[in-house]
Design an enzyme around this catalytic site. Structure first.
Site, PDB file in Angstrom:
ATOM      1  N   GLY A   1      29.538  46.022  18.181  1.00  0.00           N
ATOM      2  CA  GLY A   1      28.423  45.992  18.964  1.00  0.00           C
ATOM      3  C   GLY A   1      27.044  46.344  18.205  1.00  0.00           C
TER       4      GLY A   1
ATOM      5  N   GLY B   1      34.266  41.014  17.557  1.00  0.00           N
ATOM      6  CA  GLY B   1      34.851  41.935  18.562  1.00  0.00           C
ATOM      7  C   GLY B   1      34.397  41.878  19.941  1.00  0.00           C
TER       8      GLY B   1
ATOM      9  CG  MET C   1      37.080  51.573  10.529  1.00  0.00           C
ATOM     10  SD  MET C   1      35.684  51.677  11.864  1.00  0.00           S
ATOM     11  CE  MET C   1      35.393  49.706  11.825  1.00  0.00           C
TER      12      MET C   1
ATOM     13  CB  SER D   1      37.331  42.929  15.656  1.00  0.00           C
ATOM     14  OG  SER D   1      37.592  44.264  15.395  1.00  0.00           O
TER      15      SER D   1
ATOM     16  CG  HIS E   1      38.130  44.929   7.472  1.00  0.00           C
ATOM     17  ND1 HIS E   1      36.823  44.584   8.016  1.00  0.00           N
ATOM     18  CD2 HIS E   1      37.558  45.129   6.201  1.00  0.00           C
ATOM     19  CE1 HIS E   1      35.691  45.077   7.390  1.00  0.00           C
ATOM     20  NE2 HIS E   1      36.280  45.292   6.293  1.00  0.00           N
TER      21      HIS E   1
ATOM     22  N   GLY F   1      30.700  41.247  12.057  1.00  0.00           N
ATOM     23  CA  GLY F   1      29.788  42.241  12.334  1.00  0.00           C
ATOM     24  C   GLY F   1      28.566  41.155  13.219  1.00  0.00           C
ATOM     25  N   GLY F   2      28.297  41.420  14.580  1.00  0.00           N
ATOM     26  CA  GLY F   2      27.502  41.139  15.374  1.00  0.00           C
ATOM     27  C   GLY F   2      27.459  39.265  15.202  1.00  0.00           C
TER      28      GLY F   2
ATOM     29  CG  MET G   1      31.391  43.920   5.394  1.00  0.00           C
ATOM     30  SD  MET G   1      32.520  43.707   6.909  1.00  0.00           S
ATOM     31  CE  MET G   1      31.707  44.844   8.322  1.00  0.00           C
TER      32      MET G   1
ATOM     33  N   GLY H   1      31.865  50.154  10.691  1.00  0.00           N
ATOM     34  CA  GLY H   1      32.185  51.349  11.204  1.00  0.00           C
ATOM     35  C   GLY H   1      32.211  51.212  12.652  1.00  0.00           C
TER      36      GLY H   1
HETATM   37  C1  DX5 Z   1      32.587  46.589  11.559  1.00  0.00           C
HETATM   38  C2  DX5 Z   1      33.902  46.170  11.820  1.00  0.00           C
HETATM   39  C3  DX5 Z   1      33.927  44.635  12.611  1.00  0.00           C
HETATM   40  C4  DX5 Z   1      33.355  44.894  13.940  1.00  0.00           C
HETATM   41  C5  DX5 Z   1      32.771  43.671  14.763  1.00  0.00           C
HETATM   42  O1  DX5 Z   1      32.648  47.835  11.501  1.00  0.00           O
HETATM   43  O2  DX5 Z   1      34.539  45.690  10.606  1.00  0.00           O
HETATM   44  O3  DX5 Z   1      35.116  44.093  12.678  1.00  0.00           O
HETATM   45  O4  DX5 Z   1      34.658  45.330  14.696  1.00  0.00           O
HETATM   46  O5  DX5 Z   1      32.485  43.957  15.835  1.00  0.00           O
HETATM   47  P1  DX5 Z   1      31.248  43.090  16.556  1.00  0.00           P
HETATM   48  O6  DX5 Z   1      31.871  41.656  16.525  1.00  0.00           O
HETATM   49  O7  DX5 Z   1      31.319  43.723  18.025  1.00  0.00           O
HETATM   50  O8  DX5 Z   1      30.147  43.288  15.712  1.00  0.00           O
HETATM   51 ZN    ZN Z   2      36.484  44.149  10.288  1.00  0.00          ZN
END
Ligand code: DX5
Ligand code: ZN
Length: 215
Positions: free
Chosen positions: A145, A198, A37, A8, A66, A177-178, A137, A142
């Site tokens: 990390g 990410g 976003m 991401s 996304h 996410g995570g 999700m 948002g």
């Molecule tokens: C959440 C985003 C994710 C996020 C993931 O708000 O949609 O794509 O960037 O980031 P990590 O992998 O660092 O949780």
């Molecule tokens: Zn995403």
């Protein structure tokens, strides 16, 4: 299905986004996950069609866009023109989800629907057969990390069972996410085949090792 890794760019260095995308490709990324976003659907504002168009030529890898935005139906054509290869919208952001899913399909793009942590998988049952991808999700969207929400594994298994029941083997199951080297094995075992990461990729110096650790 082999595991697809989609870094991401939310966690990339925005001051050199094109180079970061090239580096992710060099490091073995399969897709580039583009987190849009709007500051309304989620409490953060990132980028839109102009930035996507500006970095489109940095790679031939699919832009997995996304859309964490309200009323995505109002701007889908802009994302398609900017270079999106696949689009994922949020079930919670669409009053007419079936109509919006089919709008994207009629434009010829693979379509995904994302559900937030508190949204049940059952919401998707009426349209599962229309989808190319479902995004579970695993954080509240948002920010990068954040910590992985463990209940997501229950939802993943529910989704995998619903897809298997319908013989929908080609539908991608994506997690976002995570995702990191600790959670990735649990996520794959629970049925996901597309892992968005990410921080686990872009916060690392050795991105190739970071991506390999997720497979
Ligand atoms: C959440 C985003 C994710 C996020 C993931 O708000 O949609 O794509 O960037 O980031 P990590 O992998 O660092 O949780
Ligand atoms: Zn995403």
């Amino acid at each position: 299905m082999t595991t697809i890794i989609a870094p991401s760019i939310l966690s990339a260095n925005f001051a050199k986004l094109g180079d970061e995308i090239k580096d992710a490709e060099r490091a073995g990324a399969d897709w580039i996950h583009v987190d849009v976003m709007d500051g309304h659907f989620v409490p953060n504002l990132t980028f839109g069609p102009p930035v996507i168009a500006a970095v489109r030529s940095a790679t031939k890898l699919p832009f997995d866009v996304h859309l964490m935005i309200e009323r995505p139906e109002l701007s889908l054509s802009d994302y398609i023109s900017a270079g999106a290869d696949r689009i994922t919208i949020h079930a919670e952001a669409c009053v007419h989800l079936h109509r919006t899913v089919h709008f994207i399909k009629e434009k010829g793009l693979p379509v995904g629907v994302a559900i937030n942590p508190a949204t049940p998988v059952s919401v998707l049952e009426p349209i599962l057969q229309d989808l190319d991808l479902v995004l579970i999700m695993t954080v509240n969207p948002g920010f990068g990390g954040q910590s992985f929400i463990p209940y997501s594994l229950v939802k993943l298994r529910q989704l995998r069972a619903a897809l298997d029941e319908r013989g929908l083997d080609a539908v991608h199951v994506q997690v976002d996410g995570g995702v990191n080297r600790e959670t990735a094995p649990l996520i794959r075992e629970a049925g996901a085949n597309v892992l968005v990461a990410g921080n686990a990729v872009f916060a690392e110096n050795d991105r190739a090792a970071a991506i390999a650790a997720l497979r």
